[in-house]
Design a protein around this motif. Structure first.
Motif, PDB file in Angstrom:
ATOM      1  N   GLU A  35      11.204  46.997  40.032  1.00  0.00           N
ATOM      2  CA  GLU A  35      11.073  47.468  41.404  1.00  0.00           C
ATOM      3  C   GLU A  35      10.301  48.781  41.440  1.00  0.00           C
ATOM      4  N   LYS A  87      10.092  48.593  48.969  1.00  0.00           N
ATOM      5  CA  LYS A  87       9.998  48.272  47.544  1.00  0.00           C
ATOM      6  C   LYS A  87       8.890  47.254  47.283  1.00  0.00           C
ATOM      7  N   LEU A  89       8.940  44.167  44.672  1.00  0.00           N
ATOM      8  CA  LEU A  89       9.796  43.417  43.760  1.00  0.00           C
ATOM      9  C   LEU A  89       8.919  42.601  42.812  1.00  0.00           C
TER      10      LEU A  89
END
Length: 410
Positions: A35, A87, A89
């Motif tokens: 992340e 974020k 991912l």
């Protein structure tokens, strides 16, 4: 209107290529990078790079001037906290199966655990903070996930397609009550099975899934997923629970919204995720971490339906992924090769801009201008004047804009 330097979280399920390649670093990285965090999370806040090159924690900047950084409405509503976290991912291996609490459940659970004297970093702590954790994930590549309970009638068809002597009674349990109550009963039964019973049932189910795949059965994708999870977690009830969830494959630009109680599991792919700035997680399984079954059952929403896939609705500054989450809003800005169109954002709310393809010029009404290259991100405080976005160069460009949600959302 300043660039950010962001923290990379090196969880074991991450990729050694996705995030370093996005940022133009050496590939592969020495360890998995799962992340990339952009925001003011106390555990790993972004650093704001000033015009003088000095880096300051975004968390500290907000604490020093909450109204200037967040805007009055946002600062008052969220008690001087940036309410969202953005974020990237990079999912190489499946995460744990989990759900998140509602605002009311989080407040009650946090107060209960505080009164019990459970430290906030204790491994058995469910509620390290008193806030909800809705989230939205938008695919950058093909993205695979399990999310929400499948229609019970369809799940009965799946269970009958892989039925074994040990599985039959559970199939009939749901077939006799094909609704959310029946789903709750079956899910509860499975995740509370004695380990000895589970150790007999799971191999049967996995063998049946192997045969279904060999026969090119209707539920090939679902069975392959169960086999993947079963190989990684051979004695885990979460493998059975995975049979009950919608199996999703998102194309680039498609998104799913996960409100409170939605049981989900990310399997593979790269995505942009925006979520409330909270650490509250109730795990179901497929992890060595703490699983609190009674608390999980209080949080999980057993409503059964197809999981809606969001594709963004045209707005003034790109495609908006509309949700009921008051903590955040995500917008995707796209320019095709040769497109020179400009998009304009409004001020008044905190914003993080993230470039995921090409390069984008960000020009403020006061004359300041910054170019965002692929993999770079920028902080725009609420006090920043409106900005104009335009692609740089002739190739495709993409930018995500994260902001707090409307003050009118509940």
């Amino acid at each position: 209107m300043e660039l950010l330097r962001n923290a990379v979280r090196p969880y074991a399920w991450g990729s050694r290529t996705t995030i370093p390649e996005l940022q133009g670093r050496e590939v592969p990285s020495p360890h998995p990078e799962a992340e990339l965090w952009m925001g003011a999370h106390p555990g790993d806040p972004s650093l704001v790079i000033g015009a003088d090159g000095v880096e300051r924690s975004l968390l500290e900047l907000i604490e020093a001037d909450p109204e200037g950084q967040l805007g009055r409405d946002c600062a008052q509503r969220w008690e001087n906290r940036l309410p969202f976290l953005l974020k990237i991912l990079a999912v190489e291996e499946p995460l744990s199966m989990q759900a998140h609490p509602s605002a009311g459940q989080a407040r009650e659970g946090y107060a209960r655990e505080e009164a019990a004297g459970i430290t906030r970093d204790a491994p058995n702590r469910n509620y390290p903070d008193p806030t909800a954790k809705p989230e939205l994930v938008c695919a950058l590549t093909e993205f695979h996930a399990l999310a929400g309970f499948r229609d019970p009638h369809r799940t009965v068809e799946l269970l009958r397609a892989v039925e074994t002597p040990g599985l039959a009674k559970y199939t009939e349990l749901l077939a006799a009550q094909p609704d959310s109550d029946g789903m709750r009963a079956l899910f509860t039964t499975w995740i509370t099975l004695p380990q000895a019973t589970l150790d007999e049932l799971l191999p049967e189910v996995l063998d049946a899934c192997v045969l279904h795949v060999k026969d090119h059965g209707e539920f090939d994708t679902e069975c392959r997923t169960i086999l993947e999870l079963g190989e990684a977690h051979p004695r885990d009830a979460g493998v059975l629970a995975a049979l009950l969830l919608n199996r999703l494959i998102l194309g680039a630009g498609e998104a799913i919204y996960l409100p409170a109680g939605n049981l989900h599991l990310y399997l593979h792919g790269t995505a942009v995720e925006i979520l409330a700035n909270s650490d509250n997680i109730l795990r179901c399984g497929l992890t060595p971490k703490h699983v609190d079954v009674p608390e999980l059952l209080r949080v999980v929403d057993f409503t059964c339906c197809d999981m809606p896939v969001l594709r963004g609705e045209a707005g003034d500054c790109g495609d908006v992924y509309t949700t009921d989450a008051p903590e955040f809003e995500l917008v995707r800005c796209e320019w095709g090769a040769g497109d020179r169109g400009e998009l304009r954002t409004h001020g008044g709310r905190p914003q993080i801009l993230l470039c995921t393809a090409g390069a984008v010029s960000v020009r403020a009404d006061d004359g300041r201008s910054v170019e965002l290259a692929r993999g770079q991100s920028m902080w725009l405080p609420a006090s920043n004047p409106p900005v104009t976005l335009r692609p740089v160069g002739e190739g495709r460009a993409q930018l995500f804009r994260a902001t707090s949600g409307s003050v009118h959302r509940r």
